[in-house]
Scaffold this motif. Structure first.
Motif, PDB file in Angstrom:
ATOM      1  N   ILE A 309       0.838  -1.201   0.000  1.00  0.00           N
ATOM      2  CA  ILE A 309       0.000   0.000   0.000  1.00  0.00           C
ATOM      3  C   ILE A 309       0.874   1.253   0.000  1.00  0.00           C
ATOM      4  CG2 ILE A 309      -1.700   1.288   1.338  1.00  0.00           C
ATOM      5  CD1 ILE A 309      -2.760  -1.419   2.341  1.00  0.00           C
ATOM      6  N   ILE A 310       1.953   1.229   0.772  1.00  0.00           N
ATOM      7  CA  ILE A 310       2.848   2.390   0.830  1.00  0.00           C
ATOM      8  C   ILE A 310       3.494   2.643  -0.533  1.00  0.00           C
ATOM      9  CG2 ILE A 310       5.023   3.204   1.810  1.00  0.00           C
ATOM     10  CD1 ILE A 310       4.175   1.828   4.433  1.00  0.00           C
ATOM     11  N   VAL A 311       3.900   1.573  -1.221  1.00  0.00           N
ATOM     12  CA  VAL A 311       4.500   1.733  -2.548  1.00  0.00           C
ATOM     13  C   VAL A 311       3.480   2.304  -3.531  1.00  0.00           C
ATOM     14  CG1 VAL A 311       5.457   0.473  -4.509  1.00  0.00           C
ATOM     15  CG2 VAL A 311       6.249  -0.031  -2.198  1.00  0.00           C
ATOM     16  N   CYS A 312       2.246   1.784  -3.510  1.00  0.00           N
ATOM     17  CA  CYS A 312       1.194   2.324  -4.387  1.00  0.00           C
ATOM     18  C   CYS A 312       0.918   3.781  -4.063  1.00  0.00           C
ATOM     19  CB  CYS A 312      -0.081   1.494  -4.229  1.00  0.00           C
ATOM     20  SG  CYS A 312       0.036  -0.194  -4.859  1.00  0.00           S
ATOM     21  N   PHE A 313       0.870   4.096  -2.772  1.00  0.00           N
ATOM     22  CA  PHE A 313       0.650   5.487  -2.370  1.00  0.00           C
ATOM     23  C   PHE A 313       1.791   6.376  -2.855  1.00  0.00           C
ATOM     24  CE2 PHE A 313       0.828   9.022   0.602  1.00  0.00           C
ATOM     25  CZ  PHE A 313      -0.494   9.419   0.669  1.00  0.00           C
ATOM     26  N   ALA A 314       3.026   5.872  -2.773  1.00  0.00           N
ATOM     27  CA  ALA A 314       4.175   6.660  -3.222  1.00  0.00           C
ATOM     28  C   ALA A 314       4.114   6.917  -4.727  1.00  0.00           C
ATOM     29  CB  ALA A 314       5.470   5.933  -2.846  1.00  0.00           C
ATOM     30  N   PHE A 315       3.716   5.902  -5.522  1.00  0.00           N
ATOM     31  CA  PHE A 315       3.598   6.096  -6.967  1.00  0.00           C
ATOM     32  C   PHE A 315       2.544   7.148  -7.291  1.00  0.00           C
ATOM     33  CE2 PHE A 315       5.725   1.912  -7.620  1.00  0.00           C
ATOM     34  CZ  PHE A 315       6.673   2.345  -8.530  1.00  0.00           C
ATOM     35  N   ALA A 316       1.370   7.030  -6.646  1.00  0.00           N
ATOM     36  CA  ALA A 316       0.296   7.995  -6.933  1.00  0.00           C
ATOM     37  C   ALA A 316       0.673   9.398  -6.446  1.00  0.00           C
ATOM     38  CB  ALA A 316      -0.999   7.530  -6.268  1.00  0.00           C
ATOM     39  N   PHE A 317       1.300   9.470  -5.281  1.00  0.00           N
ATOM     40  CA  PHE A 317       1.718  10.780  -4.779  1.00  0.00           C
ATOM     41  C   PHE A 317       2.839  11.361  -5.621  1.00  0.00           C
ATOM     42  CE2 PHE A 317       4.065  13.514  -1.796  1.00  0.00           C
ATOM     43  CZ  PHE A 317       3.043  14.363  -1.414  1.00  0.00           C
ATOM     44  N   GLY A 318       3.698  10.473  -6.167  1.00  0.00           N
ATOM     45  CA  GLY A 318       4.770  10.940  -7.026  1.00  0.00           C
ATOM     46  C   GLY A 318       4.265  11.611  -8.286  1.00  0.00           C
ATOM     47  N   VAL A 319       3.087  11.161  -8.775  1.00  0.00           N
ATOM     48  CA  VAL A 319       2.502  11.807  -9.960  1.00  0.00           C
ATOM     49  C   VAL A 319       2.184  13.265  -9.657  1.00  0.00           C
ATOM     50  CG1 VAL A 319       0.513  11.805 -11.497  1.00  0.00           C
ATOM     51  CG2 VAL A 319       1.620   9.652 -10.888  1.00  0.00           C
ATOM     52  N   ILE A 320       1.618  13.531  -8.489  1.00  0.00           N
ATOM     53  CA  ILE A 320       1.307  14.920  -8.115  1.00  0.00           C
ATOM     54  C   ILE A 320       2.589  15.725  -7.951  1.00  0.00           C
ATOM     55  CG2 ILE A 320       0.185  16.353  -6.386  1.00  0.00           C
ATOM     56  CD1 ILE A 320      -1.691  14.083  -5.784  1.00  0.00           C
ATOM     57  N   VAL A 321       3.580  15.121  -7.294  1.00  0.00           N
ATOM     58  CA  VAL A 321       4.852  15.823  -7.099  1.00  0.00           C
ATOM     59  C   VAL A 321       5.525  16.100  -8.444  1.00  0.00           C
ATOM     60  CG1 VAL A 321       7.148  15.629  -6.085  1.00  0.00           C
ATOM     61  CG2 VAL A 321       5.154  14.857  -4.804  1.00  0.00           C
ATOM     62  N   GLU A 322       5.428  15.136  -9.369  1.00  0.00           N
ATOM     63  CA  GLU A 322       6.027  15.325 -10.686  1.00  0.00           C
ATOM     64  C   GLU A 322       5.388  16.492 -11.416  1.00  0.00           C
ATOM     65  OE1 GLU A 322       5.872  14.929 -15.042  1.00  0.00           O
ATOM     66  OE2 GLU A 322       4.245  14.495 -13.640  1.00  0.00           O
ATOM     67  N   ALA A 324       3.743  19.025 -10.052  1.00  0.00           N
ATOM     68  CA  ALA A 324       4.104  20.262  -9.356  1.00  0.00           C
ATOM     69  C   ALA A 324       5.529  20.687  -9.718  1.00  0.00           C
ATOM     70  CB  ALA A 324       3.965  20.066  -7.852  1.00  0.00           C
ATOM     71  N   TYR A 325       6.433  19.710  -9.819  1.00  0.00           N
ATOM     72  CA  TYR A 325       7.820  20.023 -10.181  1.00  0.00           C
ATOM     73  C   TYR A 325       7.903  20.575 -11.603  1.00  0.00           C
ATOM     74  CZ  TYR A 325      12.760  19.278 -11.224  1.00  0.00           C
ATOM     75  OH  TYR A 325      14.057  19.435 -11.610  1.00  0.00           O
ATOM     76  N   ILE A 326       7.186  19.915 -12.544  1.00  0.00           N
ATOM     77  CA  ILE A 326       7.207  20.383 -13.942  1.00  0.00           C
ATOM     78  C   ILE A 326       6.598  21.778 -14.042  1.00  0.00           C
ATOM     79  CG2 ILE A 326       6.291  19.936 -16.241  1.00  0.00           C
ATOM     80  CD1 ILE A 326       8.624  18.146 -15.427  1.00  0.00           C
ATOM     81  N   ASN A 327       5.499  21.992 -13.339  1.00  0.00           N
ATOM     82  CA  ASN A 327       4.857  23.306 -13.372  1.00  0.00           C
ATOM     83  C   ASN A 327       5.773  24.371 -12.782  1.00  0.00           C
ATOM     84  OD1 ASN A 327       2.918  25.226 -13.775  1.00  0.00           O
ATOM     85  ND2 ASN A 327       1.636  24.624 -12.040  1.00  0.00           N
ATOM     86  N   PHE A 328       6.473  24.017 -11.719  1.00  0.00           N
ATOM     87  CA  PHE A 328       7.409  24.969 -11.107  1.00  0.00           C
ATOM     88  C   PHE A 328       8.572  25.267 -12.054  1.00  0.00           C
ATOM     89  CE2 PHE A 328      11.234  25.640  -8.504  1.00  0.00           C
ATOM     90  CZ  PHE A 328      10.858  26.796  -7.831  1.00  0.00           C
ATOM     91  N   ILE A 329       9.095  24.236 -12.703  1.00  0.00           N
ATOM     92  CA  ILE A 329      10.203  24.446 -13.646  1.00  0.00           C
ATOM     93  C   ILE A 329       9.754  25.313 -14.815  1.00  0.00           C
ATOM     94  CG2 ILE A 329      11.738  23.274 -15.273  1.00  0.00           C
ATOM     95  CD1 ILE A 329      12.572  23.032 -12.347  1.00  0.00           C
TER      96      ILE A 329
END
Length: 401
Positions: A309-322, A324-329
């Motif tokens: 569950i933690i790995v799945c949560f990390a993948f889904a949360f990573g999409v949001i972080v990705e 946000a990072y692209i938008n910031f860049i």
């Protein structure tokens, strides 16, 4: 002919009547003999139910076995399991040996149990157990000629089971059942399994587990209150079924993670769509994953399902972080381009100002050179009389008288 037939019938009826009378007399005689024999065996001067067999001599050996009728439920939160069993005990009591022609074994009801000595057997890791009493107490006693006692009862047992959930839901649990004497030490009673040990009813199944193996241990010793007690142990090895968790946890969570990756193909400028998809997948994993763990005890260590569950949560949360990072860049890149363009414009303006100042200084230092050459040539033409041509105008002379 008819006379001989009637005589044969009468003779047959007489023989049948005589036989039934003889059998009835034999049954009455046997019943009377059994009753007299039991009364004689249980005379207070001969038998004391408060004392174990062969008191002062070797320990009484109690042979036990079980036949499992059903198993379940298995409770992870309470750390226990329940099963319905036939529990049997055997021991020798030479004080009750008898001899009756034609009878090798006597079967008595549960009322006879109140008149004889019985081992004080109990389940050391039992939590809640009861004897079935409908329509009468489900127990009986058999007495053999040589004094072998067989005591059987039907019980529903609930025993504790220390479970480990590090590999949950791919775990296997070993649930013991420990049998021993409550008050007699090993000097008085020794427990052993019979050769058949623990039997299992064909077709016994559990909802979440498979019964993999049943093992037994003989002649075990446990120390209680600085005294050694004999015990035996049976262990049930249960392996958890993965079908429920694959359908309810692994497949849905994997599909949710794959849905979160769809945002990679969405236009980065579509901010609401990408943010909504990312947040929805994160909330779905949180609801399905961590809410499904409520059926487990609150252990201090993560299970295999928790890591998934933690790995799945990390993948889904990573999409949001990705995103946000692209938008910031992108924002930083746009700001840097804007700043560079402004600097370039300012530099061009400064160069133009510098060129203007340089031209004004040159005009002040050399004013003749700054005049227009056309103007110079016209001035030269006007100043030279020899080269200029005058128009022919007739002269008129005026005289005055």
């Amino acid at each position: 002919m008819w006379v001989s037939f009637l005589s044969n019938v009468i003779l047959l009826l007489f023989l049948l009547f005589e036989t039934s009378c003889v059998e009835g007399l034999m049954f009455n005689l046997i019943d009377k003999n059994v009753s007299n024999t039991l009364d004689n065996l249980l005379l207070p001067t001969r038998y004391n139910k408060k004392v174990r067999p062969e008191i002062g001599g070797p320990a009484t050996k109690v042979m036990v076995n079980m036949y499992i009728k059903s198993i379940g439920p298995v409770s992870e939160t309470e750390g226990s399991y329940t099963m319905d069993v036939y529990f049997r005990q055997q021991w020798f009591d030479k004080r009750l040996s008898f001899y009756l022609p034609g009878l090798e074994e006597l079967t008595m009801s549960w009322l006879f149990l109140e008149k004889i000595w019985k081992p004080d057997t109990f389940f050391m890791n039992g939590k809640a157990s009861h004897l079935h009493r409908i329509t009468s107490p489900n127990k009986f006693l058999r007495l053999r000629q040589d004094g072998l006692m067989t005591y059987s009862m039907r019980l529903t047992l609930t025993a504790s089971c220390a479970m480990q959930f590090h590999k949950f839901p791919m775990d296997s649990q070993r649930c013991p059942l420990i049998i021993g004497s409550y008050g007699y030490s090993k000097r008085d009673i020794l427990y052993e399994w019979t050769p058949d040990g623990v039997g299992l009813e064909p077709g016994v199944e559990l909802a979440q587990y498979d019964l993999v193996n049943i093992s037994t241990k003989n002649k075990q010793i446990v120390i209680r209150e600085n005294e050694e007690f004999s015990m035996v142990q049976g262990t049930l090895t249960l392996r958890r079924n993965l079908g429920y968790f694959i359908l309810q946890m692994y497949v849905p969570l994997s599909l949710i993670v794959c849905c979160s990756w769809v945002s990679f193909w969405i236009d980065p400028k579509a901010v609401p769509a990408r943010v909504q998809l990312g947040v929805t997948t994160v909330l779905s994993i949180t609801t399905m994953g961590f809410a499904g763990r409520a059926a487990l005890p609150k252990v201090s260590y993560p299970t295999a399902l928790d890591w998934f569950i933690i790995v799945c949560f990390a993948f889904a949360f990573g999409v949001i972080v990705e995103y946000a990072y692209i938008n910031f860049i992108d924002k930083i890149t746009a700001d840097i381009k804007k700043i560079l363009e402004e600097r370039k414009k300012n530099k061009e303006l400064e160069e133009k100002k510098k060129d203007g100042k340089r031209g004004s200084k040159e005009s002040l230092t050399n004013p003749a050179s700054s005049q227009d050459p056309v103007t110079k040539s016209s001035d030269l033409n006007m100043s030279s009389p020899s080269t200029s041509r005058r128009p022919c105008v007739p002269r008129i002379q005026l005289t005055y008288e």
